[in-house]
Motif scaffolding. Structure first.
Motif, PDB file in Angstrom:
ATOM      1  N   ILE A 176     -14.270  15.629  -7.648  1.00  0.00           N
ATOM      2  CA  ILE A 176     -13.002  15.160  -7.085  1.00  0.00           C
ATOM      3  C   ILE A 176     -12.786  15.897  -5.778  1.00  0.00           C
ATOM      4  O   ILE A 176     -12.168  16.958  -5.721  1.00  0.00           O
ATOM      5  CB  ILE A 176     -11.841  15.399  -8.066  1.00  0.00           C
ATOM      6  N   HIS A 177     -13.338  15.321  -4.722  1.00  0.00           N
ATOM      7  CA  HIS A 177     -13.269  15.915  -3.389  1.00  0.00           C
ATOM      8  C   HIS A 177     -12.529  14.970  -2.449  1.00  0.00           C
ATOM      9  O   HIS A 177     -12.959  14.731  -1.321  1.00  0.00           O
ATOM     10  CB  HIS A 177     -14.670  16.190  -2.851  1.00  0.00           C
ATOM     11  N   ALA A 178     -11.408  14.430  -2.908  1.00  0.00           N
ATOM     12  CA  ALA A 178     -10.659  13.471  -2.097  1.00  0.00           C
ATOM     13  C   ALA A 178      -9.518  14.115  -1.334  1.00  0.00           C
ATOM     14  O   ALA A 178      -9.087  13.585  -0.310  1.00  0.00           O
ATOM     15  CB  ALA A 178     -10.112  12.346  -2.985  1.00  0.00           C
ATOM     16  N   GLY A 179      -9.006  15.233  -1.819  1.00  0.00           N
ATOM     17  CA  GLY A 179      -7.870  15.893  -1.186  1.00  0.00           C
ATOM     18  C   GLY A 179      -8.314  17.089  -0.360  1.00  0.00           C
ATOM     19  O   GLY A 179      -9.424  17.134   0.178  1.00  0.00           O
ATOM     20  N   GLY A 180      -7.445  18.076  -0.274  1.00  0.00           N
ATOM     21  CA  GLY A 180      -7.759  19.278   0.478  1.00  0.00           C
ATOM     22  C   GLY A 180      -8.234  20.403  -0.416  1.00  0.00           C
ATOM     23  O   GLY A 180      -8.623  20.189  -1.577  1.00  0.00           O
ATOM     24  N   VAL A 181      -8.194  21.608   0.112  1.00  0.00           N
ATOM     25  CA  VAL A 181      -8.699  22.790  -0.592  1.00  0.00           C
ATOM     26  C   VAL A 181      -7.971  22.999  -1.915  1.00  0.00           C
ATOM     27  O   VAL A 181      -8.602  23.363  -2.920  1.00  0.00           O
ATOM     28  CB  VAL A 181      -8.555  24.030   0.305  1.00  0.00           C
ATOM     29  N   ILE A 182      -6.653  22.785  -1.947  1.00  0.00           N
ATOM     30  CA  ILE A 182      -5.895  23.023  -3.175  1.00  0.00           C
ATOM     31  C   ILE A 182      -6.412  22.141  -4.301  1.00  0.00           C
ATOM     32  O   ILE A 182      -6.688  22.615  -5.417  1.00  0.00           O
ATOM     33  CB  ILE A 182      -4.392  22.785  -2.946  1.00  0.00           C
ATOM     34  N   GLY A 206       0.810  -1.206   0.000  1.00  0.00           N
ATOM     35  CA  GLY A 206       0.000   0.000   0.000  1.00  0.00           C
ATOM     36  C   GLY A 206       0.844   1.258   0.000  1.00  0.00           C
ATOM     37  O   GLY A 206       0.544   2.221  -0.695  1.00  0.00           O
ATOM     38  N   GLY A 207       1.927   1.255   0.782  1.00  0.00           N
ATOM     39  CA  GLY A 207       2.815   2.415   0.807  1.00  0.00           C
ATOM     40  C   GLY A 207       3.520   2.625  -0.508  1.00  0.00           C
ATOM     41  O   GLY A 207       3.697   3.759  -0.969  1.00  0.00           O
ATOM     42  N   ALA A 208       3.940   1.525  -1.156  1.00  0.00           N
ATOM     43  CA  ALA A 208       4.631   1.627  -2.441  1.00  0.00           C
ATOM     44  C   ALA A 208       3.706   2.181  -3.513  1.00  0.00           C
ATOM     45  O   ALA A 208       4.132   2.950  -4.387  1.00  0.00           O
ATOM     46  CB  ALA A 208       5.170   0.263  -2.857  1.00  0.00           C
ATOM     47  N   MET A 209       2.435   1.809  -3.467  1.00  0.00           N
ATOM     48  CA  MET A 209       1.474   2.303  -4.446  1.00  0.00           C
ATOM     49  C   MET A 209       1.302   3.812  -4.363  1.00  0.00           C
ATOM     50  O   MET A 209       0.899   4.465  -5.323  1.00  0.00           O
ATOM     51  CB  MET A 209       0.113   1.630  -4.236  1.00  0.00           C
ATOM     52  N   PHE A 210       1.614   4.373  -3.197  1.00  0.00           N
ATOM     53  CA  PHE A 210       1.398   5.805  -3.010  1.00  0.00           C
ATOM     54  C   PHE A 210       2.440   6.650  -3.721  1.00  0.00           C
ATOM     55  O   PHE A 210       2.228   7.842  -3.945  1.00  0.00           O
ATOM     56  CB  PHE A 210       1.420   6.121  -1.513  1.00  0.00           C
ATOM     57  N   THR A 211       3.554   6.035  -4.133  1.00  0.00           N
ATOM     58  CA  THR A 211       4.629   6.802  -4.746  1.00  0.00           C
ATOM     59  C   THR A 211       4.160   7.596  -5.965  1.00  0.00           C
ATOM     60  O   THR A 211       4.406   8.809  -6.053  1.00  0.00           O
ATOM     61  CB  THR A 211       5.797   5.872  -5.127  1.00  0.00           C
ATOM     62  N   PRO A 212       3.485   6.974  -6.961  1.00  0.00           N
ATOM     63  CA  PRO A 212       3.025   7.774  -8.107  1.00  0.00           C
ATOM     64  C   PRO A 212       1.952   8.782  -7.734  1.00  0.00           C
ATOM     65  O   PRO A 212       1.827   9.825  -8.379  1.00  0.00           O
ATOM     66  CB  PRO A 212       2.472   6.717  -9.076  1.00  0.00           C
ATOM     67  N   VAL A 213       1.167   8.466  -6.676  1.00  0.00           N
ATOM     68  CA  VAL A 213       0.060   9.343  -6.298  1.00  0.00           C
ATOM     69  C   VAL A 213       0.559  10.712  -5.856  1.00  0.00           C
ATOM     70  O   VAL A 213      -0.155  11.717  -5.973  1.00  0.00           O
ATOM     71  CB  VAL A 213      -0.770   8.673  -5.179  1.00  0.00           C
ATOM     72  N   LEU A 214       1.785  10.780  -5.364  1.00  0.00           N
ATOM     73  CA  LEU A 214       2.344  12.049  -4.912  1.00  0.00           C
ATOM     74  C   LEU A 214       2.423  13.077  -6.045  1.00  0.00           C
ATOM     75  O   LEU A 214       2.493  14.278  -5.802  1.00  0.00           O
ATOM     76  CB  LEU A 214       3.742  11.829  -4.316  1.00  0.00           C
ATOM     77  N   LEU A 215       2.406  12.600  -7.296  1.00  0.00           N
ATOM     78  CA  LEU A 215       2.482  13.501  -8.443  1.00  0.00           C
ATOM     79  C   LEU A 215       1.133  14.133  -8.783  1.00  0.00           C
ATOM     80  O   LEU A 215       1.068  15.099  -9.537  1.00  0.00           O
ATOM     81  CB  LEU A 215       2.998  12.748  -9.671  1.00  0.00           C
ATOM     82  N   PHE A 216       0.059  13.571  -8.224  1.00  0.00           N
ATOM     83  CA  PHE A 216      -1.272  13.965  -8.670  1.00  0.00           C
ATOM     84  C   PHE A 216      -1.664  15.378  -8.259  1.00  0.00           C
ATOM     85  O   PHE A 216      -2.439  16.032  -8.952  1.00  0.00           O
ATOM     86  CB  PHE A 216      -2.321  12.980  -8.142  1.00  0.00           C
ATOM     87  N   PHE A 230       0.062  18.238  -8.072  1.00  0.00           N
ATOM     88  CA  PHE A 230       0.486  19.266  -9.021  1.00  0.00           C
ATOM     89  C   PHE A 230      -0.182  19.074 -10.373  1.00  0.00           C
ATOM     90  O   PHE A 230      -0.658  20.038 -10.984  1.00  0.00           O
ATOM     91  CB  PHE A 230       2.005  19.244  -9.184  1.00  0.00           C
ATOM     92  N   ALA A 231      -0.233  17.809 -10.843  1.00  0.00           N
ATOM     93  CA  ALA A 231      -0.854  17.546 -12.149  1.00  0.00           C
ATOM     94  C   ALA A 231      -2.318  17.974 -12.139  1.00  0.00           C
ATOM     95  O   ALA A 231      -2.817  18.576 -13.108  1.00  0.00           O
ATOM     96  CB  ALA A 231      -0.733  16.069 -12.501  1.00  0.00           C
ATOM     97  N   GLY A 232      -3.018  17.678 -11.035  1.00  0.00           N
ATOM     98  CA  GLY A 232      -4.417  18.077 -10.938  1.00  0.00           C
ATOM     99  C   GLY A 232      -4.588  19.583 -10.929  1.00  0.00           C
ATOM    100  O   GLY A 232      -5.529  20.116 -11.523  1.00  0.00           O
ATOM    101  N   THR A 233      -3.666  20.277 -10.274  1.00  0.00           N
ATOM    102  CA  THR A 233      -3.723  21.743 -10.252  1.00  0.00           C
ATOM    103  C   THR A 233      -3.538  22.324 -11.647  1.00  0.00           C
ATOM    104  O   THR A 233      -4.270  23.232 -12.066  1.00  0.00           O
ATOM    105  CB  THR A 233      -2.640  22.300  -9.306  1.00  0.00           C
ATOM    106  N   VAL A 234      -2.571  21.796 -12.398  1.00  0.00           N
ATOM    107  CA  VAL A 234      -2.320  22.276 -13.763  1.00  0.00           C
ATOM    108  C   VAL A 234      -3.554  22.040 -14.636  1.00  0.00           C
ATOM    109  O   VAL A 234      -3.975  22.928 -15.395  1.00  0.00           O
ATOM    110  CB  VAL A 234      -1.095  21.568 -14.362  1.00  0.00           C
ATOM    111  N   ILE A 235      -4.158  20.854 -14.513  1.00  0.00           N
ATOM    112  CA  ILE A 235      -5.340  20.538 -15.316  1.00  0.00           C
ATOM    113  C   ILE A 235      -6.502  21.454 -14.940  1.00  0.00           C
ATOM    114  O   ILE A 235      -7.229  21.960 -15.809  1.00  0.00           O
ATOM    115  CB  ILE A 235      -5.734  19.062 -15.135  1.00  0.00           C
TER     116      ILE A 235
END
Length: 527
Positions: free
Chosen positions: A360-366, A9-19, A21-26
């Protein structure tokens, strides 16, 4: 087994850390290229549109290449040695697998029950990966192949070959073995995966028909699994794979943002499946209620001190969507209180869903602002105003419930402890206490973590997720308790058998790197 699942589960989170910034740009790119919001300035033939479209298409990199990211991301967390080489091996063999599979389906597609002549996408079950037309196995296929390669790498990478075959050792040897392993794996995929796709379609229909109850169950499980580090495994197929919509909720929502922004229909009527990405409401509305309850119920002489703790971790939850620091402040002293928190989180998300508010209301305000509020405010501001009202009402509910339970059962939340040492200290407080330089303090912090885990010889392996350093140990009796880790500047420590999760915060990747450097150091004086 639990250790392996947590590590996965922890290893799967590695690519998620990129989301983030990518989500903000989109989100920003979609805002500036949506004609219904920007007017004629965002007309497709305008220079404004064309410039922002370049930025927007670059922002799609992460979401358009999710399988490849998970293929190379898993070895970073799970390979026992030479992680970078394992990532390369996984990528090459993943591509070889799809070349095998593509060729088999092109030649014998009817035998496997696949119409390979169809266009990719839609209901065809086909996709393009690195310009290879193949079965759409999504994240599951990527993790399967990457997992096989990781196994081969961990077992055979150090195999010693005769000197005259030395050029075939290391990564080349793994590629050789994996090349022939991928052939039968591709055959099995051609036989099995089309049937899996039919089953997934049926499951998708069931989830859609579950409605509000399905949302409640999903959010409750996502919250309640956090202490075990298993919540990533629950939500990943929903958000990044094809369980409810093609390509996963994140990709699907972002792809359809222009149509959603232009429509005046309710958000739930447009994308009802997006109710399953509503785990973030408790992060921006529930956490402030919890923090306020902690402050009000603290001893008067300690309130000023815990305010310095509560403000940063509450803001971290609200803006970044990272809740572990505040959730772990009461998880260990009253696990049942965490269960109440999960119940309230599920109920809030369900009420939002019933009110027609999805997205997409999974993260925080950003994240919420970039993928929801900014691009959709023009036609959906009333729904977001309603969201704010509902959220603030639930903030009050969280406060009242937590205050009552804390006082009723005398829960030793921060500021109510009988022992002055049983409290959370930020890393900054620890450094100030030590009155040391930043570099020296950081090194001391790492050394104290290692000491708390029983020393160098007691460590089996190390990974991390967004906020936690995950360590498996040989002998758990040699390790310190939660109080110790709080006293040295961490946010605490979750223990499950031989699996220890030291709560660090958002700087955990750097801490892990320094921790591993200390483990690999040959200078015993550092240990």
């Amino acid at each position: 087994m639990m250790q392996k699942i947590q590590k996965f589960g922890g290893a799967m989170f590695t690519p998620v850390l990129l989301f983030a910034f990518a989500g903000t740009v989109i989100g920003v790119g979609t805002l500036f290229t949506t004609e219904t919001i920007m007017g004629s300035l965002a007309a497709p033939d305008s220079f404004w549109y064309q410039c922002w479209n370049v930025v927007l298409q670059g922002g799609w990199t992460v979401f358009n290449q999710l399988p490849l990211l998970f293929v190379v991301g898993l070895p970073i967390g799970m390979a026992k040695k030479q992680n970078a080489r394992c990532a390369m091996e996984a990528l090459v063999l993943y591509l070889a697998f799809h070349y095998f599979l593509s060729t088999m389906l092109a030649q014998w597609g009817t035998f496997f029950g696949v119409d390979f002549a169809q266009e990719v996408g839609g209901t065809s079950g086909l996709t393009m990966i690195a310009n290879i037309k193949t079965l759409d196995m999504g994240m599951i296929g990527a993790l399967l192949i990457s997992g096989i390669v990781i196994y081969l790498h961990n077992r055979y990478f150090d195999t010693e070959l005769p000197e005259w075959l030395g050029t075939f050792s290391g990564s080349t040897f793994i590629f050789m073995i994996g090349f022939f392993v991928m052939i039968p794996v591709a055959v099995l995929a051609a036989f099995i995966w089309p049937k899996v796709q039919l089953g997934m379609a049926a499951f998708q229909g069931f989830i859609k028909n579950a409605g509000a109850f399905g949302v409640w169950v999903f959010v409750f499980l996502e919250r309640i699994l956090i202490p075990f580090g298993l919540h990533h495994i629950l939500y990943s197929p929903f958000w990044y794979d094809n369980v409810v919509v093609q390509g996963g909720l994140y990709s699907y929502w972002a792809n359809n943002l222009p149509e959603i922004a232009a429509s005046t229909a309710s958000l739930r009527s447009l994308v009802p499946e997006a109710g399953f990405s509503s785990t973030g409401f408790s992060k921006i509305f529930g956490v402030p209620g919890i923090a306020l309850a902690f402050y009000v119920t603290a001893k008067p002489e300690k309130r000023k001190k815990i305010l310095g703790l509560l403000i940063p971790i509450t803001l971290t939850s609200i803006f970044c969507g990272v809740t572990e620091p505040i959730e772990f402040t009461f998880l260990f002293v009253a696990p049942w209180l965490f269960g109440v928190h999960a119940l309230l989180a599920a109920t809030l998300s369900t009420v939002m869903y019933l009110a027609g508010i999805v997205g997409i209301h999974a993260g925080g305000v950003i994240e919420m602002a970039s993928l929801n509020w900014i691009p959709l405010m023009g036609n959906h501001w009333k729904e977001y105003l309603l969201m704010l009202v509902i959220g603030l009402v639930f903030t009050g509910i969280w406060f009242v419930v937590f205050k009552f339970l804390i006082e009723k059962f005398d829960v030793k939340t921060p500021g109510r402890e009988d022992d002055e040492d049983i409290k959370f200290r930020s890393k900054a407080e620890y450094r100030e206490k030590k009155n040391a330089k930043n570099g020296e303090s950081k090194a001391e912090f790492i050394k104290l973590i290692l000491e708390g885990l029983g020393g160098k010889d007691n460590i089996v392996d190390v990974t991390n997720c967004a906020t936690r350093l995950r360590v498996n140990v040989k002998d758990e009796t040699l390790c310190k308790d939660d109080t110790y880790f709080k006293s040295i500047g961490a946010h605490g420590c979750s223990v499950n058998g031989k699996s220890f999760q030291v709560i660090i915060g958002l700087k955990v990747p750097q801490v892990r790197e320094d921790f591993e450097n200390l483990l690999n150091s040959e200078n015993e004086a550092l240990v």
